[in-house]
Enzyme design. Structure first.
Site, PDB file in Angstrom:
ATOM      1  N   GLY A  33      42.757  39.661  40.238  1.00 58.48           N
ATOM      2  CA  GLY A  33      42.045  38.308  40.436  1.00 58.48           C
ATOM      3  C   GLY A  33      41.699  36.995  38.851  1.00 58.48           C
ATOM      4  O   GLY A  33      42.041  35.899  39.431  1.00 58.48           O
ATOM      5  N   HIS A  34      41.702  37.151  38.218  1.00 58.14           N
ATOM      6  CA  HIS A  34      41.048  36.953  36.954  1.00 58.14           C
ATOM      7  C   HIS A  34      41.657  37.486  35.590  1.00 58.14           C
ATOM      8  O   HIS A  34      40.661  37.888  34.659  1.00 58.14           O
ATOM      9  CB  HIS A  34      39.687  36.615  36.968  1.00 58.14           C
ATOM     10  CG  HIS A  34      38.425  35.413  36.386  1.00 58.14           C
ATOM     11  ND1 HIS A  34      38.990  35.774  35.172  1.00 58.14           N
ATOM     12  CD2 HIS A  34      38.905  34.009  36.632  1.00 58.14           C
ATOM     13  CE1 HIS A  34      38.115  34.857  34.434  1.00 58.14           C
ATOM     14  NE2 HIS A  34      38.100  33.637  34.798  1.00 58.14           N
ATOM     15  N   PHE A  35      42.446  37.274  35.344  1.00 61.40           N
ATOM     16  CA  PHE A  35      43.951  36.778  35.710  1.00 61.40           C
ATOM     17  C   PHE A  35      45.121  37.527  36.360  1.00 61.40           C
ATOM     18  O   PHE A  35      44.780  38.421  35.632  1.00 61.40           O
ATOM     19  CB  PHE A  35      44.000  35.434  35.003  1.00 61.40           C
ATOM     20  CG  PHE A  35      43.397  33.742  35.411  1.00 61.40           C
ATOM     21  CD1 PHE A  35      43.877  33.338  36.315  1.00 61.40           C
ATOM     22  CD2 PHE A  35      42.606  33.486  34.299  1.00 61.40           C
ATOM     23  CE1 PHE A  35      42.223  32.071  36.606  1.00 61.40           C
ATOM     24  CE2 PHE A  35      41.695  33.079  33.871  1.00 61.40           C
ATOM     25  CZ  PHE A  35      41.116  32.197  34.677  1.00 61.40           C
TER      26      PHE A  35
END
Length: 149
Positions: free
Chosen positions: A47-49
């Site tokens: 999720g990052h990224f």
């Protein structure tokens, strides 16, 4: 020097938050140099990224704090147990100079600036390929906890 087996005996952290893979040098009461190999398999990269994976800065700081914990335990001659906790107590002057990406190796140099009454102040510098990635002043503390806490 400490390999991962020795680190696991000193730090309570485990996957996915253990962020020190090896200690290449340690001088009690003075400094530590530790490594973190950053791989695409790190859970935070999902999720990052998704389109450009970057290690969160807070995790770079946590990695330095874990290295600082290893230095503190060695300096104080302590063996961590279920009644000893090492807490991150403060951060000053944190600066991020370059993104940390999969494939990078963090080289963390942490120097003990001051220790008094169980409170430790450190200067931490993290590099990737000799290029400054992060620097900060860290404050940490060792505390005994009660059985019910």
């Amino acid at each position: 020097m400490m390999d991962i087996h020795q680190i696991l005996k000193q730090l309570p952290h485990r996957y996915p938050i253990l962020l020190v893979d090896r200690v290449v040098s340690l001088e009690k009461g003075r400094s530590i140099r530790a490594l973190k190999n950053v791989t695409i398999n790190e859970p935070f990269f999902t999720g990052h990224f998704p389109h450009r994976p970057v290690m969160p800065g807070v995790l770079i700081l946590e990695a330095m704090a874990q290295a600082a914990a290893l230095l503190s335990f060695e300096t104080e001659g302590l063996t961590p147990d279920d009644q000893t906790m090492y807490y991150f107590a403060g951060i000053d002057g944190a600066r991020f100079k370059r993104p940390v990406e999969p494939g990078d190796q963090l080289v963390m140099d942490v120097t003990l600036e001051r220790a008094k009454a169980g409170i430790f102040k450190f200067k931490g510098v993290t590099r990737v390929d000799e290029e400054l990635a992060c620097e900060a002043e860290l404050m940490c503390t060792i505390r005994r906890i009660s059985a019910g806490a």
